[in-house]
Scaffold this motif. Sequence first.
Motif: not given
Lengths: 73, 364
Positions: B56-61, B63-67
């Motif tokens: 999930l962390i990899s996906q969040a990184a 996606l580039d919409v999570f700060s």
Amino acid sequence: MADDARKQLRDKLVNDANAREKFFTSFKEAVRATGLNADDPKVMKELGFNTMEPKSVDFARTLDTSIIVTINH
Amino acid sequence: MSMEKVRDLHEWADVAERNVLVLNYTMTCPLACDFCCYGCHPKRTEKMPLDKARDLISQAAQLDVFSSVGFTGGEVFAYEDDFLELADHLKAVGLPFTAATAGHWGKSKKHADDLAERLVSRGLRRINISCDTSHAEFVPVESVVNAATAMAQQGIPVYIVGTFADPKDDLERMLPELSGHPGIRMFSKRIAQVGRAKKTRLPPRAANNYEGTCYRRIYHDIVVFWDGKTYPCCSTFNRATKGLCVGNAFEESLEAIWRRVDNSPLFLMLKRRGFGELYEAVAKYNPELYQQLPPLNSSPGPCSLCNAMFSKDSVRAGVEAVADELFVDELLASTNALQQRSIGGLLRAPPSDHSGATGGADHG
């Protein structure tokens, strides 16, 4: 656009989230193409699109919830 | 006012946050507070698989919409090795993180100092420490002081949050040694009627004639629980509100869930226009459904009202359909307005200025 075509489009957009998202994206692109700022809630409101308007932002500070799960936690 | 200037709630929190991926990592907790919203205690063993959290962390990184990523539970520090491994991964992918904890790991000052250094060097940028009369039954105040000062010494903001039944209680009285400490801020809250506190007799709270909005106005806290079930907010009522579940992040991509939330007319409505206007729309589009809504002035705040509204699937589906209809009607009307504007522009402008100026959004 004819009334029945408009109704068909409306039904499609109400029932199909993907179509709605694409339409909304295209709409914002069209707004930008006219030189307007599609990210400005005021501009969007002038066009009749009220959903973008952030209202009473300061009120958000008074809510009974808080930063990252901090009540009852 | 441009959207960039609209402050989201999180921006009063020292760091300007955009979307936040929150991992509700575990229901294990060394404590068993009498008001815990998720009913956590030491014998609960539910925990997010480490590989799922990493993914999930990899996906969040990507996606580039999570700060940032937020950790909560339960108590994520109950799995210190996992937490440190995830912190390494977060550092590798370039995402900062925050955590909510009760601070039991501050029992030894040396351990607290060491852990603070290791986490902050990996990107921990704020910590919330819960402390109040309920937490103090399980975690000595000294541990909280050690944990808070260890983090503050590393230069990150420390928020100590107390949740009290009695409005006269507050953290300043509980933790005078931290009052005014640089980098440490205290927030005293009232217990919400949820989780173990659902049936607790609490001092009455005034209900609001509610014109408010969701607590996040622009962005989202995408909360993934240990079992993958995902919610669009950090409301203390999230897990207790069946209709708020927006998918399972173990079964579909984080991007699909984020897009679903970000493009939801219902959430847009609750965030930008608020409950009052949503109620007006329901009254207009579906008067029968309107009769089934909890009275607008029956809840002390938006999260409890949201919980009361969306606990029933049928109500949630009906209200969502109204929001969809209103959104589309406004969108179509705006498309017309834009076309009129463009046509007006065409009539006024010389021919060479025409190209690309017409409203292209009307696909019909």
